[in-house]
Design an enzyme around this catalytic site. Structure first.
Site, PDB file in Angstrom:
ATOM      1  N   TRP A 219       0.821  -1.228   0.000  1.00 34.86           N
ATOM      2  CA  TRP A 219       0.000   0.000   0.000  1.00 34.86           C
ATOM      3  C   TRP A 219       0.842   1.260   0.000  1.00 34.86           C
ATOM      4  CZ3 TRP A 219      -3.167   2.264   4.578  1.00 34.86           C
ATOM      5  CH2 TRP A 219      -2.450   2.198   5.781  1.00 34.86           C
TER       6      TRP A 219
ATOM      7  N   ARG B  87      -0.516 -12.988   3.716  1.00 34.34           N
ATOM      8  CA  ARG B  87      -1.283 -11.756   3.891  1.00 34.34           C
ATOM      9  C   ARG B  87      -0.983 -10.745   2.789  1.00 34.34           C
ATOM     10  NH1 ARG B  87       3.133 -11.462   8.050  1.00 34.34           N
ATOM     11  NH2 ARG B  87       4.155  -9.450   7.816  1.00 34.34           N
ATOM     12  N   SER B  88      -1.978  -9.932   2.506  1.00 31.63           N
ATOM     13  CA  SER B  88      -1.815  -8.866   1.535  1.00 31.63           C
ATOM     14  C   SER B  88      -1.730  -7.551   2.298  1.00 31.63           C
ATOM     15  CB  SER B  88      -2.997  -8.886   0.563  1.00 31.63           C
ATOM     16  OG  SER B  88      -2.807  -7.972  -0.488  1.00 31.63           O
TER      17      SER B  88
ATOM     18  N   GLY C 121      -2.289  -2.944   7.355  1.00 28.06           N
ATOM     19  CA  GLY C 121      -1.332  -1.837   7.292  1.00 28.06           C
ATOM     20  C   GLY C 121      -1.168  -1.167   8.646  1.00 28.06           C
TER      21      GLY C 121
ATOM     22  N   ASP D  67      -0.301  -1.990  11.784  1.00 27.58           N
ATOM     23  CA  ASP D  67       0.270  -2.873  12.788  1.00 27.58           C
ATOM     24  C   ASP D  67       1.200  -2.036  13.656  1.00 27.58           C
ATOM     25  OD1 ASP D  67       1.569  -2.563  10.326  1.00 27.58           O
ATOM     26  OD2 ASP D  67       2.746  -4.375  10.551  1.00 27.58           O
TER      27      ASP D  67
ATOM     28  N   GLU E 158       8.725   8.428   8.574  1.00 25.86           N
ATOM     29  CA  GLU E 158       7.679   7.449   8.270  1.00 25.86           C
ATOM     30  C   GLU E 158       6.357   7.881   8.889  1.00 25.86           C
ATOM     31  OE1 GLU E 158       8.150   4.132  10.802  1.00 25.86           O
ATOM     32  OE2 GLU E 158       7.196   2.704   9.454  1.00 25.86           O
TER      33      GLU E 158
END
Ligand SMILES: *[C@@H]1O[C@H](CO)[C@@H](O)[C@H](O)[C@H]1NC(C)=O
Ligand SMILES: *[C@@H]1O[C@H](CO)[C@@H](O)[C@H](O)[C@H]1NC(C)=O
Ligand SMILES: *[C@@H]1O[C@H](CO)[C@@H](O)[C@H](O)[C@H]1NC(C)=O
Ligand SMILES: *[C@@H]1O[C@H](CO)[C@@H](O)[C@H](O)[C@H]1NC(C)=O
Ligand SMILES: *[C@@H]1O[C@H](CO)[C@@H](O)[C@H](O)[C@H]1NC(C)=O
Ligand SMILES: *[C@@H]1O[C@H](CO)[C@@H](O)[C@H](O)[C@H]1NC(C)=O
Length: 619
Positions: free
Chosen positions: A199, A245-246, A340, A342, A540
């Site tokens: 992503w 997983r994606s 996304g 996590d 980030e």
């Protein structure tokens, strides 16, 4: 009189030039795929997961990753190392070593084994300067403030630092690597993330498109299409150990972005098979039935701890006394990673049905997420649109129908009249989760709502923003309002989530919502700029409670680079750069001098140009 006409002439020729460069940049870029990098696609001989027996699960992985004291500061280091021998030989020799050591090897034995059988992390990639990188992409012309313009130059330079290309050996011998081979070079997020992420790439690709790097953007999209062909779906990131997983499905949105920039309808039509395949992957493997609606959840299909965070997962798993409960815990950790986010209290369900708790309370797969369903609605709409480009009316109807089903489910299950926004739904306790997450507004971004109801939705969304005081944070809107020390909780702010909020509010198209959208975009640009001016880094994530400060918390050290943060800023400098000023720093005085100088220069050029044209016309 002479002077005025000269300036008018200059303006005319100026806009012609602009139009020409615009047309050029919107033309179909040439396809710069390097033939030498073709991937072996003979499905009979190539198992894309061949190296999984080393990197995904098993005794070797377990033994190395749980060694006491730990062999690596970051669990991800080991699974990114290259094999020196085939997976089979490595496993056989490991087994022999374990037997020789009576199944109780010392740390020294393990260290020796790793040194002999693995090469250092990162050797499979080489730095790569994008061939379509340009020094002065046109978005710079859209920025008025000279300090921000200079920052735009520096952000554009960062693309060169984040470019990576795979060595030919990866393509020839993928079984020696955890990295997933792809045909084209990529832009990586940065920091510990030395491979592509799914992503993240959406915002990176948009940034590249605004930077006129069409070939690099297209190459990255083609990599994803190639991965769908080989794997059937797109793993979380470019490593085989993400095999179960994606991540939020944004490939279709990437293709749409590319096509919007280039008008390359053929590219859209050619991608349809893979885009449909990915859509079906989600709707067939992630679906649940809630209140008689078929909706999707984040979910993982592998077993064991996350290979790249093995030790951490084994530690939290110790809370559970049965293997079954531990397996379930690992599965919830990985489902959260698929989202996304996590990790985040967004995915905690406590015993009394709140978002209290810690990682042991993760119940991601029991929560119907607003964003995933909004994205799937969007995917179906875009796929229908691409089919209409191809003139395939049957498929248009099929995908319009799929989109409508998601739209209805989003409205009936996730819209919450009392809260005035969409809310995630807790299937365990059969109730909405009334906690702020930016994704509560994600249907606005992808227009997964009834546009005729914009006024009403705008009023309730603005009331929601007011009620939760979302406009009061100096460093951006935090990811949640819970301070847990998880990285997707307060006070952390993330670029993609600011993006969803800002673009979503803008889509509501009411004066209040557009006003808030612009205000938040401006705040984000200024705050990122302040952090950059101070630290010379793009982060980030950032800190909502402080203007211009990088974020923290979570499982690993603060990362810099940083792909999606750069992408969002470049897009917003392009969209709002005429109106944002950094106001008042030392640079501002210099900038005033600069603008006087440039006005003077423009006037002189105008005079000369005007005179030449004038003379030519009337001679
Ligand atoms: C999920 O989708 C499949 C295929 O469309 C369907 O057979 C299945 O019943 C669905 N499962 C749930 C729980 O809705
Ligand atoms: C559930 O939906 C199906 C069609 O999708 C419909 O036939 C059925 O009547 C619905 N059941 C309820 C209880 O609403
Ligand atoms: C989570 O909280 C429980 C108490 O509810 C505690 O026993 C456990 O150690 C905590 N685990 C982690 C990983 O923080
Ligand atoms: C979180 O889960 C653990 C383990 O199941 C449990 O002991 C604890 O009570 C839960 N925490 C909350 C706040 O419900
Ligand atoms: C959209 O909203 C309008 C105005 O409330 C309403 O008339 C229309 O039926 C709605 N459309 C759908 C598909 O719900
Ligand atoms: C827009 O925001 C400004 C302050 O940021 C405020 O003064 C103004 O009233 C707002 N306008 C609308 C239409 O909400």
């Amino acid at each position: 009189m002479f002077k005025l006409s000269a300036i008018a002439l200059l303006l005319v020729s100026w806009s012609c030039l602009a139009a020409v460069s615009q047309a050029k940049s919107f033309g179909s870029p040439d396809l710069g795929t390097d033939d030498n990098n073709a991937i072996a696609t003979d499905e009979e001989t190539v198992d894309p997961f061949a190296s999984c027996e080393i990197y995904c699960e098993g005794e070797l992985l377990h033994t190395i990753q749980t060694a006491q004291p730990k062999l690596f500061a970051d669990s991800k280091t080991f699974v990114d190392m290259k094999l020196n021998n085939s997976p089979d030989k490595t496993l056989a020799d490991f087994k022999a070593m374990m037997e020789a050591k009576n199944q109780t090897p010392s740390n020294e034995d393990l260290k020796n084994f790793v040194d002999e059988y693995f090469s250092p992390k990162g050797t499979e990639l080489e730095e790569w300067t994008p061939t379509d990188w340009t020094e002065n992409p046109s978005f710079l012309d859209l920025i008025s403030d000279p300090d921000l313009k200079q920052w735009g130059v520096e952000l554009n330079n960062i693309w060169k630092i984040l470019g990576r290309k795979m060595k030919d050996d990866v393509l020839k011998n993928p079984q020696y690597y955890s990295i997933i081979p792809v045909p084209n070079p990529v832009i990586i997020p940065g920091g510990r993330f030395i491979e592509f992420y799914y992503w993240d790439s959406y915002w990176i690709i948009r940034g590249l498109l605004y930077s006129q790097m069409y070939t690099t953007a297209r190459g990255m999209i083609e990599n994803f299409l190639s991965i769908v062909n080989r794997f059937g779906f797109i793993p979380n990131g470019g490593r085989v150990y993400y095999h179960g997983r994606s991540q939020p499905p944004l490939l279709t949105g990437m293709v749409k972005s590319y096509v919007d920039f280039t008008n390359d309808d053929k590219f859209a039509i050619d991608a349809l098979e893979e885009l449909e395949h990915e859509f079906e992957f989600f709707t067939n493997n992630h679906n649940v039935t809630v209140k008689n609606h078929s909706l999707c959840v984040y979910r993982d299909s592998s077993s064991g701890p996350r290979p790249e965070s093995y030790r951490e997962d084994v530690e939290t798993g110790e809370t559970f006394s049965t293997n079954e409960a531990r397996e379930l815990h690992y599965s919830e950790l990985k489902a959260a990673a698929e989202s996304g986010m996590d990790f985040s209290s967004r995915w905690f369900i406590s015993e009394d049905g709140t978002n209290d708790g810690n990682l042991t309370n993760l119940s991601t797969s029991l929560i119907v997420p607003v964003d995933l369903n909004a994205y799937l609605y969007w995917n179906a709409k875009i796929i229908a649109e691409f089919h209409s480009k191809a003139g395939n009316t049957k498929k248009v109807t099929e995908y319009e129908t799929k989109a409508e089903k998601f739209l209805l489910g989003i409205k009936e299950v996730l819209w919450n009249e009392e809260a005035g926004v969409w809310l995630d739904y807790d299937m365990k306790n059969e109730k909405p989760r009334d906690y702020f997450v930016p994704t509560n507004l994600s249907p606005l971004w992808v227009k997964a709502f009834n546009i005729s109801e914009s006024e009403k939705i705008s009023a309730s969304v603005m009331a929601y923003i007011e009620k939760h005081k979302l406009d009061t944070f100096p460093g951006g809107v935090p990811n949640t309002l819970s301070y847990t020390n998880e990285q997707w909780d307060a006070p952390n702010v993330w670029a993609p989530m600011q993006y969803i909020l800002v673009e979503g509010l803008n889509n509501l198209n009411t004066p209040e919502a557009k006003n808030m959208s612009k205000k938040w975009a401006t705040r984000w640009v200024k705050s990122n700029f302040a952090a950059f001016s101070k630290d010379r880094h793009m982060y980030e994530k950032y800190n909502a409670d402080q203007f211009g400060v990088g974020g923290g918390g979570g499982e690993y050290e603060v990362q810099t680079g940083f792909g999606w943060s750069n992408g969002v800023i470049i897009e917003w400098l392009s969209k709002h750069g005429r109106d944002i000023s950094t106001g008042g720093s030392g640079g501002a005085a210099a900038s005033r001098v600069m603008s006087i100088v440039s006005v003077a220069a423009v006037t002189i050029v105008a005079l000369i140009a005007g005179r030449v044209l004038w003379q030519n016309w009337f001679k």
